[in-house]
Write an enzyme that holds these catalytic residues in place. Structure first.
Site, short mmCIF file in Angstrom:
data_model
loop_
_atom_site.label_atom_id
_atom_site.label_comp_id
_atom_site.label_asym_id
_atom_site.label_seq_id
_atom_site.Cartn_x
_atom_site.Cartn_y
_atom_site.Cartn_z
N CYS A 2 0.82 -1.21 0.00
CA CYS A 2 0.00 0.00 0.00
C CYS A 2 0.85 1.27 0.00
O CYS A 2 2.07 1.23 0.15
CB CYS A 2 -0.91 0.00 1.22
SG CYS A 2 -1.95 -1.47 1.36
N ARG A 50 -4.70 1.56 -1.36
CA ARG A 50 -4.67 0.18 -0.90
C ARG A 50 -4.34 -0.84 -1.97
O ARG A 50 -4.91 -0.82 -3.06
CB ARG A 50 -6.01 -0.21 -0.27
CG ARG A 50 -5.93 -1.58 0.40
CD ARG A 50 -7.25 -2.06 0.94
NE ARG A 50 -7.04 -3.32 1.65
CZ ARG A 50 -7.94 -4.28 1.76
NH1 ARG A 50 -9.13 -4.13 1.22
NH2 ARG A 50 -7.65 -5.39 2.42
N LEU A 51 -3.41 -1.73 -1.64
CA LEU A 51 -3.21 -2.97 -2.38
C LEU A 51 -3.79 -4.08 -1.51
O LEU A 51 -3.27 -4.37 -0.43
CB LEU A 51 -1.73 -3.23 -2.65
CG LEU A 51 -1.41 -4.52 -3.42
CD1 LEU A 51 -1.96 -4.45 -4.84
CD2 LEU A 51 0.08 -4.78 -3.45
N VAL A 54 -4.81 -9.22 2.06
CA VAL A 54 -5.60 -9.92 3.06
C VAL A 54 -6.94 -9.18 3.21
O VAL A 54 -6.96 -7.96 3.35
CB VAL A 54 -4.86 -9.97 4.41
CG1 VAL A 54 -5.75 -10.61 5.48
CG2 VAL A 54 -3.56 -10.76 4.26
N ASN A 74 0.90 0.48 5.80
CA ASN A 74 1.47 -0.13 4.61
C ASN A 74 2.22 -1.36 5.10
O ASN A 74 3.23 -1.23 5.79
CB ASN A 74 2.43 0.85 3.93
CG ASN A 74 3.30 0.17 2.89
OD1 ASN A 74 2.93 -0.83 2.31
ND2 ASN A 74 4.48 0.74 2.66
N GLY A 75 1.74 -2.56 4.79
CA GLY A 75 2.46 -3.74 5.21
C GLY A 75 1.57 -4.91 5.56
O GLY A 75 0.38 -4.92 5.25
N ASP A 98 -5.50 -7.83 8.51
CA ASP A 98 -4.45 -8.13 9.48
C ASP A 98 -3.95 -6.87 10.18
O ASP A 98 -3.38 -6.95 11.27
CB ASP A 98 -3.28 -8.84 8.79
CG ASP A 98 -2.74 -8.05 7.61
OD1 ASP A 98 -3.48 -7.90 6.63
OD2 ASP A 98 -1.59 -7.57 7.67
N LEU A 231 9.68 -15.24 -6.71
CA LEU A 231 10.70 -14.82 -7.66
C LEU A 231 11.84 -15.82 -7.58
O LEU A 231 12.42 -16.03 -6.51
CB LEU A 231 11.20 -13.41 -7.31
CG LEU A 231 10.14 -12.32 -7.23
CD1 LEU A 231 10.80 -10.96 -6.98
CD2 LEU A 231 9.30 -12.27 -8.50
N VAL A 267 13.55 -13.60 -14.67
CA VAL A 267 13.80 -12.65 -15.74
C VAL A 267 15.28 -12.68 -16.11
O VAL A 267 16.14 -12.94 -15.25
CB VAL A 267 13.38 -11.21 -15.32
CG1 VAL A 267 14.28 -10.68 -14.21
CG2 VAL A 267 13.38 -10.26 -16.52
N THR A 316 24.44 0.19 -8.01
CA THR A 316 24.07 -1.23 -7.94
C THR A 316 22.57 -1.42 -7.80
O THR A 316 22.01 -2.39 -8.31
CB THR A 316 24.82 -1.93 -6.78
OG1 THR A 316 24.56 -3.32 -6.83
CG2 THR A 316 24.38 -1.39 -5.43
N ARG A 319 21.03 -0.94 -11.31
CA ARG A 319 21.36 -2.09 -12.16
C ARG A 319 20.42 -3.26 -11.89
O ARG A 319 19.95 -3.92 -12.81
CB ARG A 319 22.80 -2.54 -11.88
CG ARG A 319 23.88 -1.63 -12.43
CD ARG A 319 25.24 -2.16 -12.00
NE ARG A 319 26.35 -1.41 -12.60
CZ ARG A 319 27.62 -1.69 -12.38
NH1 ARG A 319 27.95 -2.70 -11.57
NH2 ARG A 319 28.58 -0.99 -12.97
N SER A 341 10.40 -13.37 -2.10
CA SER A 341 11.70 -13.06 -2.69
C SER A 341 12.81 -13.38 -1.69
O SER A 341 12.57 -13.51 -0.50
CB SER A 341 11.74 -11.59 -3.11
OG SER A 341 12.86 -11.32 -3.93
N GLY A 342 14.05 -13.48 -2.21
CA GLY A 342 15.16 -13.98 -1.41
C GLY A 342 16.11 -12.94 -0.84
O GLY A 342 17.22 -13.30 -0.45
#
Length: 591
Positions: A2, A50-51, A54, A74-75, A98, A231, A267, A316, A319, A341-342
């Site tokens: 969000c 809002r995104l 939940v 946001n979160g 939540d 990802l 990607v 960086t 990039r 994601s990692g």
């Protein structure tokens, strides 16, 4: 993910000011395209984009409790159910969101609410009983937040600085793990884990404990009511996230809604290292896999948009953000709204290739602490803003609070790279998941050499960026760089080019001060450059700058021959083969 904006103690409460808040809120709509909200009380405005991840049906914000303590968030709060169950008295909830639990917890315990939250968050809460407010950011800074001050005495908060830059006399990054209290009159740190002091830990390494802590971190992030995926670059970190998520997905509420087969996304330029490795991992763990390719020109054409969204001129970060930015758009087009994601593993375990040169465990540990503390300026910023540009949320299990505490309490001697013993970077993480029965990953993936994202998408990507900058920045421009940009003076034409694009979007002094500076080799801090004398002569954030370590190290950083006539590149290859032989039988380390 969000978008929030709050203006507090505003001297102008006219309809014109409300219209201005609505205008600024629209600058954040890419973060939350699903709904908009605005709350006005006296001289306070709280707005939200809002995104919905939940409770998409009823979780619109701002949220409130029985006493109308208003909060915009946001979160994600992963432990919201247990927090509800632990409250001493019953509360009436208006949604299944939540985040609503924050307002009710505040009603019970006040500002200490932040200590109980497990998740990623940036929020502003207004207590309408006495017109006090607090704002807070998660421990590591996974979600962004900025703090600003208006010339009229107003205090501002926003998810991105593009919403503050024209109305605040000054603004800055809201530091992670901090809370701003109007009652106390400013910022204070609320997150103080044992590792933050950088004292050297001594707990023995236990692979089972580490593995179970990570699995718990992944499982809690499968909390979603919308389509999601992972990802997958084919490197160790994203592959472990995908492998663990795939194993546990069938037991979740999300699987009942969206199916038990995990979706994975990668990607790269055609023929890139990541595409090949990711495809193999996807086949092994059984994900529904999507490959997205781009060419160098498409990446170059998107640079202006990328810099506008990620709000930095760090080399960086740009990039790596560009391929992620392009991929996020494709993922959103498939109807996916959340991805795992990692990020964070390299900082915690000393995974960047420059850690091969760490002189001792003390310096290695202190460097990992410095890297984690700065994540909000680099990888967290990239992962959040490159995906949020298209209304996609990124969750990062490696940055789980409990997992960090476990990993950072291990004696850093266990994290040291020891090639003669077969211990490559992140060996303790690799070993924790190296099980014979029902293996998580193929061993040659488990022991694949570290590739930074901007390298793994294809080496010609960075080479193309440098060539592009060469066309736009002259030698004369570089001679005067220290006068044109006296703060964080660009040291390369690529850095100068990004700075030009950034200053067009964000010309304010406050904006340029939000970006860190200093030399770096293979993503090191400036302090770690001292580990190898040669690095100071050719600093570059790419992993290929780690001469003597990376199999595809930059030619310019390697002398053509040594005294005995054998090329240094051959010596690196020979040493690498020694490492491979020390790893369990049947394992090959991929470049």
């Amino acid at each position: 993910m969000c978008g929030v904006i709050a203006m507090l103690f505003c001297s102008d409460t006219s309809l014109g000011k409300r219209a201005r808040i609505l205008e600024l809120r629209r600058r954040l709509r890419h973060r939350g395209p699903d709904w908009s909200g605005l709350f006005h009380h006296d001289n306070f405005y709280l707005a939200h984009e809002r995104l919905a991840i939940v409770d998409p049906a009823s979780g619109d914000q701002p949220l409130y409790n029985e006493d109308k303590d208003i909060v915009v968030v946001n979160g994600e709060i992963y432990n919201h159910e247990s927090l509800k169950a632990s409250m001493k008295r019953p509360h009436k909830y208006h949604t299944q969101s939540d985040c609503e639990v924050i307002a009710h917890l505040y009603e019970d315990i006040g500002e200490e609410v932040v200590q109980l939250l497990d998740g990623m968050f940036s929020f502003v809460l207004l207590d309408t009983r006495d017109n006090s407010f607090i704002a807070a950011r998660d421990p590591i800074g996974i979600t962004p937040l900025y703090l600003g001050w208006g010339i009229d005495g107003s205090v501002w908060f926003a998810s991105e600085m593009k919403a503050l830059k024209d109305d605040c006399e000054r603004f800055e990054i809201f530091p992670p793990g901090h809370i701003y209290s109007s009652k106390a009159g400013g910022l204070r740190r609320w997150y103080n884990p044992p590792w933050f002091s950088e004292a050297i830990p001594s707990a023995p390494y236990d692979g089972k404990v580490l593995r179970e802590a990570f699995e718990k971190a992944v499982i809690k992030r499968l909390m979603t009511d919308v389509p999601f995926g992972v990802l997958l670059s084919g490197g160790l970190d994203s592959s472990l996230v995908a492998a663990v998520a795939s194993r546990h997905l069938s037991d979740t509420k999300a699987a009942k809604q969206w199916g038990s087969q995990l979706h994975s996304f990668c990607v790269g330029l055609k023929g890139s290292p990541d595409l090949k490795a990711a495809r193999e991992v996807a086949d092994y763990i059984g994900t529904l896999h999507y490959e997205f390719t781009f060419d160098v020109q498409e990446g170059l054409d998107s640079l202006c948009d990328v810099i506008y969204h990620i709000e930095t001129y760090d080399v960086t970060t740009i990039r790596a953000s560009t391929p992620m930015f392009l991929m996020a758009r494709k993922i959103k087009a498939l109807g996916v709204k959340m991805v795992l994601s990692g990020e964070g593993s390299d900082e915690i375990f000393g995974g960047y290739l420059y850690f091969h040169k760490a002189p001792n465990k003390e310096e290695l540990h202190q460097e990992t602490c410095r890297k984690i503390k700065a994540l909000h300026l680099y990888d967290c910023l990239r992962a959040n803003k490159a995906t949020s540009a298209w209304g996609l949320e990124a969750r990062v299990p490696f940055l789980d609070k409990d997992f960090i505490n476990v990993a950072m309490n291990i004696d850093p001697a266990e994290k040291m790279v020891r090639p003669k013993d077969g211990r490559i970077e992140k060996w303790i993480l690799r070993k924790a998941f190296d099980v014979e029965e029902n293996p998580y990953l193929p061993k040659h993936i488990l022991y694949r050499q570290k590739e930074q994202f901007s390298d793994g998408v294809g080496y010609s990507w960075i080479d193309g960026l440098k060539a592009h900058a060469e066309k736009h920045v002259s030698d004369q421009m570089m001679k005067n760089a220290k006068y044109v940009y006296p703060y964080n003076i660009p040291s390369t034409k690529e850095a100068y080019y990004y700075r030009m694009l950034f200053e067009k979007c964000f010309p304010q002094e406050s904006a340029r001060l939000t970006v860190p500076g200093g030399p770096s080799v293979a993503c090191s801090t400036a302090a770690a450059i001292a580990w190898d004398e040669a690095w100071s002569k050719n600093p570059d954030p790419s992993g290929r700058a780690a001469s003597g370590v990376h199999l595809a190290a930059y030619e310019s950083s390697l002398p053509e021959s040594t005294a005995n006539g054998i090329s240094q590149r051959e010596e690196i290859s020979t040493e690498r083969h020694k490492v491979i032989k020390a790893i369990p039988d049947g394992v090959q380390v991929m470049s």
